[in-house]
Design an enzyme around this catalytic site. Structure first.
Site, short mmCIF file in Angstrom:
data_model
loop_
_atom_site.label_atom_id
_atom_site.label_comp_id
_atom_site.label_asym_id
_atom_site.label_seq_id
_atom_site.Cartn_x
_atom_site.Cartn_y
_atom_site.Cartn_z
N TYR A 169 0.83 -1.21 0.00
CA TYR A 169 0.00 0.00 0.00
C TYR A 169 0.86 1.26 0.00
CZ TYR A 169 -3.53 3.32 1.79
OH TYR A 169 -4.36 4.39 1.98
N LYS A 173 0.99 4.07 -2.97
CA LYS A 173 0.65 5.47 -2.72
C LYS A 173 1.81 6.40 -3.08
CE LYS A 173 -3.57 4.86 -1.43
NZ LYS A 173 -4.64 5.22 -2.39
#
Length: 302
Positions: A169, A173
């Site tokens: 993640y 991002k």
């Protein structure tokens, strides 16, 4: 402020995406509500979360349609852009929000868990951005000048502090932040802006994250309500943000912050070429006074 504009919001069936779609509709935009999920409606049938949001918008006097496609699928992403063009006759705003989590420490993470999160978050942002910018670039060439285009991406502070249980993640991002800045520079000449937000909001994705800090308080101001985030999305989507592009924001509660580009903390110089021993002598004293990052979530708790 968005009367006559057409917006797409991905992952808008629930949580933050839903709040964003409602905000843009409230401001006058016609909205394409994208979400892949389907839920049972209690009578043995199924009800699309995206359609539920469309119904909410319609009940409030707005105009919206649902789109069930997978934003990380090349053809579905193109179909999403075409849906806006065919239904509402244009596209002005793209809000990339869709994503999910497959949390694991890096030494426990499977290839499938890595690929799935990178695919949905990073590739999903790219696919929709690709087809939206193709449309705006062609339209700009037809008009012989800039058009109205707004891209609002969803990054996360995880790319800043590392998120030890979310390496996939955090990496996705970070990629989204970089994609945003690259898109802003590539598309500025066409009148298209691109910005990213790092929201702190209570959604299904943040349940149980950071020791439960996102839980709703029993009383007082709810700092992590998704509704606190969406005014920034409305601003970035509006004509008032014409000169705001290539920026990354942190937004939660009653605070909105703008990040700076990465800066050099300390420079070391030598005569000729560095040696290992020379770097030990130069950098050693500097890092002896600094502690390694061991708790990235400390930033969230400040």
């Amino acid at each position: 402020m968005l009367e006559g504009k057409v917006a797409i919001v991905t992952g808008a069936g629930r949580g933050l995406g839903r709040a964003e779609a409602l905000q843009l509709a409230k401001m006058g935009a016609r909205v394409v509500v994208n979400d892949l999920g389907v839920e049972l409606d209690g009578s043995g049938g199924s009800q699309s979360p995206a359609q539920q949001v469309v119904d909410e918008i319609a009940a409030a006097g707005g105009e919206a349609i649902a789109h069930p496609g997978d934003v990380a699928n090349w053809d579905d992403a193109q179909g999403l852009i075409n849906k806006a063009l065919e239904t509402f006759g244009g596209l002005d705003i793209l809000v990339n929000n869709a994503g999910f989590l497959r949390d694991r420490m890096v030494f426990n993470m499977s290839e499938e868990e890595w690929d799935a999160v990178i695919r949905v978050h990073l590739k999903g942002h790219f696919c929709t951005t690709k087809w939206a910018t193709v449309h705006w670039r062609e339209l700009s060439k037809e008009k012989g000048g800039p058009v109205y285009g707004r891209i609002i991406n969803t990054a996360s502070e995880a790319f800043l502090f590392g998120a030890p249980g979310q390496p996939n993640y955090a990496a996705a991002k970070a990629g989204i932040a970089a994609l945003t800045m690259a898109t802003a520079q590539a598309c500025q000449r066409y009148g298209v802006t691109a910005n990213a937000i790092c929201p702190r909001a209570r959604t299904r994705m943040t349940e149980g994250v950071a020791g439960g800090m996102f839980e709703k308080p029993e009383e007082g101001f709810d700092a992590f309500a998704p509704e606190n985030v969406v005014p920034l999305v409305g601003y970035l989507a509006s004509p008032a943000a014409e000169k705001v592009s290539g920026q990354v924001f942190i937004i939660y509660g009653n605070r909105a912050s703008v990040l700076t580009s990465p800066q050099i903390a300390k420079s070391f110089d030598t005569e000729g070429t560095w040696t290992v021993e020379g770097l030990v002598d130069a950098m050693g004293p500097y890092f002896e006074k600094r502690e390694p990052i061991t708790d990235g979530f400390a930033m969230l708790r400040q």
